[in-house]
Design a protein around this motif. Structure first.
Motif, mmCIF file in Angstrom:
data_model
loop_
_atom_site.group_PDB
_atom_site.id
_atom_site.type_symbol
_atom_site.label_atom_id
_atom_site.label_comp_id
_atom_site.label_asym_id
_atom_site.label_seq_id
_atom_site.Cartn_x
_atom_site.Cartn_y
_atom_site.Cartn_z
ATOM 1 N N VAL A 1 -21.813 -27.279 98.335
ATOM 2 C CA VAL A 1 -22.952 -27.789 99.087
ATOM 3 C C VAL A 1 -23.145 -26.976 100.357
ATOM 4 C CG1 VAL A 1 -22.640 -30.129 98.204
ATOM 5 C CG2 VAL A 1 -21.518 -29.458 100.329
ATOM 6 N N ARG B 1 -25.429 -21.913 96.020
ATOM 7 C CA ARG B 1 -25.313 -23.331 95.661
ATOM 8 C C ARG B 1 -25.388 -23.505 94.143
ATOM 9 N NH1 ARG B 1 -29.356 -25.662 100.418
ATOM 10 N NH2 ARG B 1 -28.239 -24.610 102.120
ATOM 11 N N GLU C 1 -15.459 -23.533 93.127
ATOM 12 C CA GLU C 1 -16.209 -24.499 93.938
ATOM 13 C C GLU C 1 -15.462 -24.715 95.250
ATOM 14 O OE1 GLU C 1 -18.226 -28.942 93.810
ATOM 15 O OE2 GLU C 1 -17.064 -28.217 92.100
ATOM 16 N N THR D 1 -19.318 -21.506 94.916
ATOM 17 C CA THR D 1 -20.380 -22.510 94.934
ATOM 18 C C THR D 1 -19.958 -23.682 95.813
ATOM 19 O OG1 THR D 1 -19.507 -23.654 92.985
ATOM 20 C CG2 THR D 1 -21.086 -21.871 92.594
ATOM 21 N N SER E 1 -28.651 -23.165 106.880
ATOM 22 C CA SER E 1 -28.926 -24.601 106.695
ATOM 23 C C SER E 1 -29.778 -25.147 107.828
ATOM 24 C CB SER E 1 -27.610 -25.379 106.613
ATOM 25 O OG SER E 1 -26.857 -24.981 105.490
ATOM 26 N N ARG F 1 -22.245 -35.978 99.631
ATOM 27 C CA ARG F 1 -21.954 -34.916 100.588
ATOM 28 C C ARG F 1 -23.195 -34.162 101.051
ATOM 29 N NH1 ARG F 1 -16.456 -33.223 97.508
ATOM 30 N NH2 ARG F 1 -15.049 -34.507 98.759
ATOM 31 N N HIS F 2 -24.150 -33.922 100.144
ATOM 32 C CA HIS F 2 -25.340 -33.189 100.580
ATOM 33 C C HIS F 2 -26.148 -34.010 101.576
ATOM 34 C CE1 HIS F 2 -26.911 -35.580 97.186
ATOM 35 N NE2 HIS F 2 -28.080 -35.511 97.790
ATOM 36 N N GLN F 3 -26.063 -35.360 101.465
ATOM 37 C CA GLN F 3 -26.754 -36.209 102.435
ATOM 38 C C GLN F 3 -25.951 -36.314 103.736
ATOM 39 O OE1 GLN F 3 -28.109 -39.992 100.961
ATOM 40 N NE2 GLN F 3 -28.789 -39.120 99.002
#
Length: 745
Positions: free
Chosen positions: A25, A129, A141, A23, A321, A240-242
């Motif tokens: 991001v 994810r 992770e 898993t 992505s 981190r996802h941003q």
């Protein structure tokens, strides 16, 4: 880079359990880690490791099919696809890597749970994810790559080796600026950049590409400005996802307007696309057709698109992505439906064009291309299924692709689309357009007919009556051009011939097959011809004319289409085994049955299992066992099981060579047999005569080395020879008079 600890931990967890989910991001490197783990474990699994990319799929019902496609399983029954998959995996020892499960979690969890419960030798690595929430699931992770802390300055080359994030940046930057390396002068800037990007591999790679136009200090300064804007000037780090989102935004802003547009347009491709498809979908949206290639090259240079060589062509794809981002932009532009419709229309035109060309010499090329476009075909069907008013064209596409469904044995899939698209139209499948119904019927009919020879009547040893009848449809509702007419005419004749054989009138089947064969030969096509030749062989077998039956079965085996079709090859081997029993050569029959069984098992349809389910045993096996005894039969059967596909073909063709050698000098026999070589085999023989190795032959003919090896094996079998020296001598003597013999290279 820098994943040694994670690889070791993943291997440890897989030894402790059978399901590991990676898993993290988006852009953190889950797929690359899974692939690396799989590479490390290759030798641990007798039946290999298999990577299944689920990112292109939208329909949960197709998840088992995506796995079956990768494993090469081609089931021809009406059974549940998941049950078919489990049956194939039950005796396998393999590692299954399911990549990008997050948008199909329920279907993936159902498949993995069922497989792990019923196939003890299978282990699974999933990337997602989100976890699959299954009992016994281990989680790992995947963290971003380590970066230097502010108080921990990097030191030149040592920094790159110590911090994988810096090493990755240096590696990717060197790809666009040859000779780039981390030095005492640039180390702080590189470290600051990697910290800014949170060590996310995809973000680092996208930033490194900009080194083509910016110095490292400029790169860091501009990235800092963007982050200050996004955080309101506080300088606080983004989640981190941003971070990845902002980096992709930045890469998007650095693209030209045309590149931005083409990025969004290309996101409608579910899988990869070749240049023709890209031009068809992108041209007209403020992009001229002649400019599409330049824009695509620009996106490849910026690492937005990945280019992949596919045989003689190049295909392009977006990372998952970046495809998600492109779809968002396409929706913002308000063009999603328009572009998806254009995408569907392109594949409908492609299918129509290929249907016109199908009954001809391009069949292998057409099938190879459509296989490469499988994800996009599914995307086109999905658009028709989810967009009001589009189902009718989806049904048209179902019917147009009848030849593809038949050749690739996609029985469940054609029915899936037919049923669901018909329901969208508010009708039952029987109320769907005639050609779509016919397509589904033809797939079922051909494959049910082809196996009837395996289910011989216990008393007579002749074929049992067929259970399926041809779908009754008006010719005018199906035929759209001359190619359609030829295909229909040949299939109609061979189906009638099959029925006559099944009804104990094989002598009436022969002239029908002869007519169909003449048409197939005239059009240089091989798919229908293989069906005709097997039916003709079956008819002669039923009449007791075994030599004629062998001749036509061998002719079928020499078709390149059959050599590349596991189903066609297995059926022909089964038929030759049945003929061998008729001739009293039980040991040969057992070897051929073993060779056939291995191929059936490989494609997920082992005949032993099928017979256990149906209670039917091939008469050829019964009689071979009776003649040889169980122990003798098993010995010969096991010899067949050990043969590769190429060896099985050579073994099956060898009988004719052995017969032809009796009473004739070897060179004379080989010279006569050389007339039966295909044009490609003649090319190979000529290169063998020049002293070239298999590897050199493959290079000269631009084919795989394994394909070259297979050609040589079949040539040896046809000519009744045992080594390359004999082939060279026979070829030279048959093509050059004395005194004009070429010298080996």
């Amino acid at each position: 880079m820098g994943r040694r600890h994670e690889v070791a931990e993943a291997k440890r967890l897989l030894s402790a359990g059978r399901l590991l989910t990676l898993t993290g991001v988006g852009g953190v490197g889950k797929t690359r880690l899974a692939v690396r783990v799989a590479e490390k474990l290759l030798r641990a699994f007798a039946d290999g490791v298999w990577l299944v990319s689920l990112a292109p799929l939208q329909d949960e019902a197709l998840v088992p099919h995506a796995v079956a496609d990768v494993l090469g399983i081609r089931d021809e029954t009406d059974r549940d696809p998941l049950a078919v998959l489990v049956e194939h995996l039950r005796e396998q020892q393999l590692l299954l890597v399911l990549d990008n499960c997050e948008h199909l979690l329920d279907a993936c969890a159902r498949l993995v749970g069922t497989v792990l419960k019923q196939a003890a030798g299978v282990r699974v690595v999933a990337t997602s994810r989100h976890r699959l929430c299954l009992l016994g699931e281990y989680l790992l992770e995947v963290q971003p790559l380590p970066v230097p802390k502010r108080e921990e300055p990097a030191r030149g080359v040592a920094a790159a080796k110590r911090f994988p994030a810096l090493e990755l940046f240096a590696n990717r930057a060197a790809a666009v600026i040859p000779g780039f390396a981390i030095t005492a002068e640039n180390q702080k800037a590189v470290a600051r950049l990697c910290r800014r990007l949170d060590g996310l591999p995809l973000a680092i790679e996208l930033a490194a590409v900009q080194m083509r136009i910016l110095e490292i200090d400029q790169l860091v300064e501009r990235l800092d400005d963007r982050y200050r804007l996004l955080t309101g000037g506080s300088g606080a780090a983004l989640p981190r996802h941003q971070t990845l989102r902002s980096t992709v935004d930045w890469s998007y802003d650095l693209c030209t307007p045309q590149e931005q547009l083409v990025w969004a347009l290309l996101s409608v491709f579910a899988g990869s696309a070749d240049l023709s498809a890209a031009e068809a979908v992108c041209a007209g949206e403020d992009v001229e057709p002649v400019d599409v290639l330049d824009v695509v090259v620009g996106l490849v240079d910026k690492s937005i698109l990945v280019s992949v060589a596919d045989g003689s062509s190049v295909r392009y794809r977006l990372l998952s992505s970046l495809r998600e981002y492109g779809l968002e932009k396409l929706n913002e532009l308000g063009k999603a439906s328009t572009v998806r419709r254009r995408h569907r229309d392109y594949y409908l035109r492609l299918a129509e064009e290929y249907e016109k060309q199908w009954f001809g010499p391009r069949q292998l090329e057409i099938i190879a291309h459509l296989r490469a476009e499988q994800d996009n075909l599914r995307g086109a069907f999905d658009f028709c299924l989810t967009t009001p008013g589009e189902a009718q064209l989806g049904l048209k596409l179902v019917g147009t692709l009848w030849f593809y469904w038949s050749c690739c044995v996609l029985r469940f899939e054609v029915r899936h689309w037919l049923r669901n698209l018909a329901l969208c139209e508010g009708v039952k499948p029987r109320g769907a357009p005639a050609k779509a119904q016919w397509a589904s019927g033809v797939v079922s009919l051909i494959h049910s007919r082809s196996d009837t020879v395996l289910q011989a009547d216990d008393r007579s040893g002749r074929p049992a009556p067929a259970q399926a009848d041809p779908p009754v449809t008006s010719l005018a509702d199906i035929v759209s051009d001359r190619s359609d007419l030829m295909s229909f005419a040949v299939l109609g004749r061979v189906e009638l011939a099959c029925s006559l054989v099944f009804r104990n009138s094989p002598e009436r089947a022969v002239p029908l097959c002869a007519e169909a064969l003449a048409v197939s030969v005239a059009y240089s096509e091989q798919w229908a011809r293989s069906y005709v030749l097997r039916t003709l062989a079956m008819a002669y077998w039923a009449m007791g004319e075994y030599d004629s039956a062998i001749t036509h079965a061998h002719e079928c085996l020499r078709l390149e289409y059959v050599v590349h079709s596991p189903q066609g090859l297995s059926r022909t081997l089964d038929l030759l085994a049945t003929i061998a029993i008729g001739k009293g050569t039980a040991e040969r029959a057992a070897v051929l049955l073993g060779a056939s069984e291995k191929i059936w098992h490989r494609i997920g349809r082992g005949q032993s299992k099928a017979r256990q389910l149906t209670g039917q045993i091939r008469v050829s096996e019964r009689r071979a066992r009776k003649t040889l005894g169980d122990r003798g039969f098993e010995r010969a059967f096991q010899r067949g099981l050990k043969l590769s596909m190429d060896e099985a073909v050579a073994c099956a063709l060898r009988e004719r060579s052995e017969v032809s050698r009796r009473g004739a000098p070897q060179e004379t026999t080989a010279r006569a047999a050389s007339a039966e070589l295909t044009p490609r085999e003649r090319q190979v023989v000529e290169l063998v005569a020049q002293g070239l190795t298999d590897k050199q032959i493959a290079s000269a003919l631009v084919i795989a080395q394994r394909t070259a090896e297979g050609h040589v094996q079949r040539i040896l079998a046809k000519l009744g020879l045992t080594n390359r020296t004999q082939v060279a001598a026979a070829w030279v003597s048959s093509t050059h008079p004395p005194g004009e013999r070429p010298q080996p290279r």
